[in-house]
Design a protein around this motif. Structure first.
Motif, mmCIF file in Angstrom:
data_model
loop_
_atom_site.group_PDB
_atom_site.id
_atom_site.type_symbol
_atom_site.label_atom_id
_atom_site.label_comp_id
_atom_site.label_asym_id
_atom_site.label_seq_id
_atom_site.Cartn_x
_atom_site.Cartn_y
_atom_site.Cartn_z
ATOM 1 N N UNK B 412 4.100 57.328 -21.257
ATOM 2 C CA UNK B 412 3.147 56.297 -20.863
ATOM 3 C C UNK B 412 2.912 56.283 -19.373
ATOM 4 N N UNK B 413 2.358 55.195 -18.905
ATOM 5 C CA UNK B 413 2.070 55.094 -17.483
ATOM 6 C C UNK B 413 0.854 55.919 -17.136
ATOM 7 N N UNK B 414 0.790 56.315 -15.919
ATOM 8 C CA UNK B 414 -0.429 56.907 -15.414
ATOM 9 C C UNK B 414 -0.198 58.342 -14.969
ATOM 10 N N UNK B 415 0.981 58.874 -15.295
ATOM 11 C CA UNK B 415 1.373 60.196 -14.822
ATOM 12 C C UNK B 415 1.052 60.314 -13.345
ATOM 13 N N UNK B 416 0.849 61.508 -12.901
ATOM 14 C CA UNK B 416 0.570 61.683 -11.488
ATOM 15 C C UNK B 416 -0.849 62.189 -11.405
ATOM 16 N N UNK B 417 -1.786 61.274 -11.537
ATOM 17 C CA UNK B 417 -3.181 61.684 -11.608
ATOM 18 C C UNK B 417 -3.752 61.915 -10.222
ATOM 19 N N UNK B 418 -4.414 63.038 -10.074
ATOM 20 C CA UNK B 418 -5.146 63.303 -8.842
ATOM 21 C C UNK B 418 -6.600 62.879 -9.039
ATOM 22 N N UNK B 419 -7.128 63.157 -10.224
ATOM 23 C CA UNK B 419 -8.509 62.794 -10.544
ATOM 24 C C UNK B 419 -8.474 61.867 -11.745
ATOM 25 N N UNK B 420 -8.778 60.599 -11.511
ATOM 26 C CA UNK B 420 -8.699 59.627 -12.595
ATOM 27 C C UNK B 420 -9.832 59.799 -13.604
ATOM 28 N N UNK B 421 -11.003 60.195 -13.117
ATOM 29 C CA UNK B 421 -12.143 60.285 -14.025
ATOM 30 C C UNK B 421 -11.889 61.307 -15.123
ATOM 31 N N UNK B 422 -11.318 62.452 -14.761
ATOM 32 C CA UNK B 422 -11.135 63.527 -15.733
ATOM 33 C C UNK B 422 -9.666 63.714 -16.097
#
Ligand SMILES: Cc1cc2nc3c(=O)[nH]c(=O)nc-3n(C[C@H](O)[C@H](O)[C@H](O)COP(=O)(O)OP(=O)(O)OC[C@H]3O[C@@H](n4cnc5c(N)ncnc54)[C@H](O)[C@@H]3O)c2cc1C
Ligand SMILES: Cc1cc2nc3c(=O)[nH]c(=O)nc-3n(C[C@H](O)[C@H](O)[C@H](O)COP(=O)(O)OP(=O)(O)OC[C@H]3O[C@@H](n4cnc5c(N)ncnc54)[C@H](O)[C@@H]3O)c2cc1C
Lengths: 422, 538
Positions: B412-422
């Protein structure tokens, strides 16, 4: 049905400042806005005027006032008063400002490691301004926070020229308790963590542990608390052993959120009313006067009648002005005429340079009433403030905040004088 | 083999066709190398409409092309399932579409071998509720969405597994020819370092698409291309689950393709001279939206993320067949053609492969490889239709929901996103950089979809630039790769290029916000040209 002396539309810096000043002077004010504004996107400093070549903000104002059509061309005499009023409003709070119009515009480092000119900053960013006098700059990043790039910033600051800058530039990163890549870390979630005294103590200790020996000024991500910022900032300087300044990065802007919260408190404390979240959907007119506006509120519409309406809807970025296909521009509340550089290309090829279209906005007279191309006021009891005004390119001239508070002040003063006379 | 030959064949152009040729040559045991002046699939193959054609669009205007499409449609589903989202497609007749075309359509499809099936309107509108209720007839066809970057990537990987090599950012600048006029070597230049290299070879295949005329000229051969510019609009969401085509002779704005999280409306068709002219005009945008309205009412008020254009690799029909003249580029055959410049222009050892579709890239590759292999005395059979492509083309198709599921499965959570849109994670970018250490941010976009969503890079650009910089500092970036500041600036310019033509409504607001973040908060107008550090700016 609410009635007020003045309805302010828009909750950006200009609308908030205007409503706060009006409420403070005893006028009844209702501020209605569709949503949060550019406070939540920007760096939270007070950019008054820093066009190319300006030595101080005052010099910048004079340069901008000299170009016809710039909002300062009709308001330059009021900037100093407006800045003083704005500072007075914020004095003693966590978003109190340091610096003034006569201070040399100093290059301060951004989160990406570029330099931008600044003079008036919130207390928490004040130490970014020189003179450095042999001190070093330590960029202290936070591990797993995706919007802190201290190594990259340090390399950029080293690569670029920084006359009179720090003796040394270094970057270090601290891992804070309980944070890992799984957390959804943005600036705001971190600031909320810092508000917790127990977590904060451990976090600051972890940050102190990575500070190398030496005389540093320490740049940290702009996340040092929302509610308890003043206390946290003082605590950080003590624990880290040097002057600490915040470096704003990608939105949400914590310094801007603090400013928004503080101004909102001011307005309500002085008896003003605020409603954020709803668009203006209808306008009642009576010839050249506006009688009332209607906003969409929870499951009904709300009619707001007033003597004067202040449009503080912020141009394209604030969504007060909308562009339609084929370069048709619409001011969304009153349908006011919008001026734009129509004969030229709207954009430059270089995304890092100004676009001609940025100067679009609403033309006004000396009372900041909207005018038509012949110079006649379109609506007599409407005033336009902030970045809805035509004729500036606030990013290039770094004058968006100054124009916002000055136009707010000019309007608030004249309306307050009028309601006092009535 | 002439002395000093390094490879049997040099392939020019790293689009789908060139990649396909390289793979075919390698699988037949010929040694081959490919040179591409930009990134792989940065030409027309990366700027097309995204449709795995059933062929039904061409049943009347170009039956050869139609037949090629349906045959290759089946082949690609077999060898590259990971690049295909099996959306299916419809041909729909609006009130503006001609009755006689509608009447002839089923039979014409049957003749070309394309399975069609009439769809009752209530069923159509249940499946595709946003379609215009004025639509009066519909047929189902086996269209699908086709991902070009992974297809080219997978094809090149297959070629590499068979011993071939491929080089991006290497442009062909000339040829060395023998006394008898035949090509002996290809002269190339690294577009980033300026380094020149000559590759001796026995044969050359020009798969330079719309640029094939320029390549032929460099070799002293003759090939008149007639590039047709086509413009497309990307919307911020899907309006249909299947591909929607107008049931009419090909025209503007008549196909809507759902692609990943977005959909693409296209295309215009303007005969041009310069394949590098990728400017989308206001007239084209108006035409596309007006036609789009006939399919999806209200589409012209929806949020457009980008506009872009590609250049069709059409050849001048007179030139190859001496056939009748043409005035509209849409009437030039889209079927492909192999040109033997030895036989035709006295430039031995040079073949051009032109025309065709992305859908038919493998067939095009086979036909030109047959000719080259025969000339080089190789009689190995073509096996490209039998062997599936390796990763990434072999896995299941990209779906944003899969990325979300993978992230959630990790806790869960948001991982380590660099680009949230994709939903592009740091790990995904790191993997892409491990595979290709010379990538720019725009190159990373093609492999990961970085910056392709609604914000068009405002948030992920600086984050990804910081990653590039960290790698450069660790010595893990290829020396020819642009440094982070150069990459950031050129990526921002590339993103701006696509937003400018459609800068109205929400997208103009987005552009202002991006400008505010970049110049206002981050001060990018004063960013040093190169980032510093130990091996600072050369
Ligand atoms: C608007 C439009 C929409 C389309 N839609 C579809 C569709 O939906 N479905 C479909 O199947 N087909 C479609 N097509 C057709 C399809 O995109 C093309 O036929 C196909 O992509 C061509 O691939 P290619 O490899 O031949 O050319 P390209 O992909 O253009 O490759 C040629 C390469 O050569 C390189 N090059 C040029 N000069 C040099 C040099 N001097 N040295 C080295 N390299 C060089 C270029 O950089 C380029 O990458 C569409 C085409 C257009 C224009
Ligand atoms: C990302 C960003 C970075 C910036 N950086 C700088 C900088 O570095 N230097 C500088 O000088 N300036 C900068 N600016 C500009 C500066 O922040 C603004 O000029 C200044 O804050 C004044 O804003 P404003 O009050 O006029 O409007 P905004 O802050 O834009 O507020 C507009 C308000 O109006 C509301 N609204 C809009 N339409 C309606 C409607 N129809 N009905 C009801 N409410 C409506 C909105 O919801 C919002 O509350 C930046 C702006 C942005 C967006």
């Amino acid at each position: 049905m609410p009635r007020a002396d003045v309805v302010v539309i828009g909750a950006g810096l200009s609308g908030l400042a205007c409503a706060a000043e009006l409420a403070g002077s005893g006028a009844s004010v209702f501020l209605a806005a569709k949503g949060m504004a550019s406070t939540h996107w920007t760096h939270g400093g007070l950019d008054v005027a820093a066009p190319d070549g300006a030595s101080t903000s005052r010099d910048g104002i004079a340069r901008l006032a000299g170009s016809a059509g710039h909002p300062y061309a009709r308001m330059s005499d009021h900037v100093a008063d407006a800045v003083a009023a704005h500072r007075a409003r914020l004095d003693g709070t966590a978003v109190a400002m340091v610096g003034d119009l006569d201070m040399p515009l100093a290059p301060i480092p951004t989160a990406l490691g570029a330099l931008r000119p600044a003079a008036i900053l919130p207390m928490g960013q004040g130490a970014a301004v020189g003179p450095w006098e042999g001190q070093g700059l330590l960029l202290l990043g936070i591990g797993h926070f995706r919007d802190s790039w201290v190594d990259y910033a340090a390399r950029n600051l080293t690569a670029g020229a920084w006359p009179g800058g720090p003796a040394e530039i270094r970057a270090v990163t601290a891992d804070l308790p309980g944070l890992d890549a799984r957390n959804n870390l943005n600036a705001r979630t971190l600031a909320v963590l810092f508000d917790d005294p127990a977590w904060r103590a451990r976090a600051l200790a972890a940050m102190a542990a990575v500070v190398p020996p030496g005389a540093w000024r320490i740049g940290v991500p702009a996340v040092l608390g929302l509610e308890a910022h003043a206390e946290i900032h003082a605590h950080a300087q003590e624990v880290l052993g040097g002057a600490v300044f915040e470096m704003p990065s990608l939105p949400p802007s914590v310094p801007g959120v603090r400013l928004f919260d503080e101004l909102r408190r001011r307005i309500t404390a002085a008896g003003g009313r605020i409603q954020v979240g709803f668009d203006v959907v209808e306008v009642e007119r009576d010839g050249r006067r506006v009688r009332a506006i209607h906003t969409e509120a929870a499951s009904r519409t709300l009619r707001l009648a007033a003597d004067t309406f202040v449009l503080a809807t912020g141009g394209i970025a604030g969504e007060g002005i909308r562009a339609h296909r084929g370069r048709r521009l619409e001011e969304r509340v009153f349908g006011l005429p919008v001026t734009a550089p129509n004969d030229s290309e709207w954009f430059s090829d270089d995304p890092m340079q100004p676009h001609p279209i940025e100067s679009l906005g609403i033309d006004v007279d000396d009372h900041l009433r909207p005018i038509d191309p012949t110079g006649q006021p379109v609506l007599e009891n409407v005033r336009v403030i902030g970045s809805s005004l035509a004729g500036m390119r606030y990013l290039e001239q770094r004058c968006g905040d100054g124009v916002a508070i000055t136009s707010a002040h000019v309007v608030a003063r004249s309306l307050a004088a009028r309601s006092a006379a009535a | 083999m002439p002395a000093g030959a390094e490879v049997d064949v040099v392939v020019i152009g790293g689009g789908a066709t060139g990649a396909g040729v390289l793979r075919d040559l390698a699988m037949r045991g010929l040694s081959a190398t490919l040179v591409e002046r930009g990134d792989f699939a940065s030409g027309t193959s990366g700027r097309y409409h995204g449709l795995l054609h059933s062929g039904a669009r061409y049943v009347e205007s170009d039956p050869i092309s139609a037949r090629h499409c349906i045959e290759e449609n089946a082949v690609l589903r077999r060898i590259a399932p990971g690049t295909i989202e099996p959306t299916g497609g419809y041909f729909v007749a609006t009130p503006d579409d001609p009755d006689d075309y509608l009447d002839r359509f089923p039979a014409a499809c049957a003749k070309a071998g394309i399975e069609t099936e009439p769809v009752p309107l209530d069923e159509l509108f249940r499946a595709e509720p946003l379609l215009s209720r004025e639509i009066r007839a519909a047929y189902r066809v086996p269209d699908a969405a086709l991902e070009p970057w992974e297809l080219v990537d997978g094809t090149l990987n297959s070629a590499r597994e068979h011993g071939a090599t491929a080089h991006r950012y290497r442009a062909v600048i000339g040829f060395e020819r023998d006394a008898d006029g035949s090509v002996a070597a290809v002269m190339t230049r690294d577009t980033r370092t300026g380094e020149e290299e000559t590759i001796a070879c026995r044969a050359v295949v020009s798969a330079a698409g719309a640029w094939a005329g320029q390549i032929a000229e460099l070799a002293g051969a003759r090939l008149t291309m007639s590039p047709g510019k086509g413009s497309m609009l990307i919307f911020n969401r899907r309006f249909s689950t299947a591909v929607i085509n107008r049931l009419a002779p090909p025209g503007d704005g008549d196909i809507l393709v759902p692609v990943h999280t977005v959909c693409i409306l296209g295309t215009t068709d303007i005969t041009g001279e310069d394949p590098d002219d990728a400017v989308v005009t206001e007239e084209e945008i108006s035409a596309l939206l007006a036609d789009g309205e006939r399919l999806v009412p209200g589409i012209s008020g929806a949020r457009v993320l980008r506009a872009y254009a590609g250049s069709r690799p059409l050849y001048d029909a007179d030139e190859v067949s001496g056939a009748a003249s043409h005035d509209e580029s849409r009437e030039i055959s889209r079927a492909h053609h192999v040109i033997d410049h030895g036989a035709r222009d006295g430039v031995g050892g040079l073949w051009s492969i032109v025309g065709g579709k992305l859908t038919t890239y493998r067939l095009m590759a086979r036909d030109v490889t047959d000719a080259v292999a025969a000339a080089l005395g190789n009689d190995a059979p073509c096996r490209t239709a039998d062997e599936p492509l390796p990763e990434p083309a072999g896995h299941s198709p990209y779906w944003l929901g899969d990325r979300l599921a993978a992230i959630e499965a990790e806790g869960g959570g948001d991982a380590d996103l660099v680009c949230e849109c994709e939903l592009v994670t740091r790990q995904r970018l790191a993997d892409a950089l491990d595979r290709r250490a010379d990538s720019s941010l725009d190159d990373l976009r093609r492999t990961t979809r970085l910056g392709m969503g609604p914000c068009q890079g405002a948030f992920c650009m600086p984050r990804a630039a910081a990653m590039l910089d960290a790698r450069r500092a660790d010595g893990r970036l290829h020396p020819a790769a642009p440094d982070a500041n150069v990459a950031l600036r050129s990526f921002a310019a590339e993103r701006l290029r696509g937003t400018r033509p459609i800068a109205w409504g929400d997208q103009l607001t987005e552009l202002f916000l991006t400008a505010g973040i970049f110049r206002g908060t981050l001060g990018t107008d004063a960013l040093p040209e190169h980032t510093g550090g130990d091996d600072a700016a050369s």
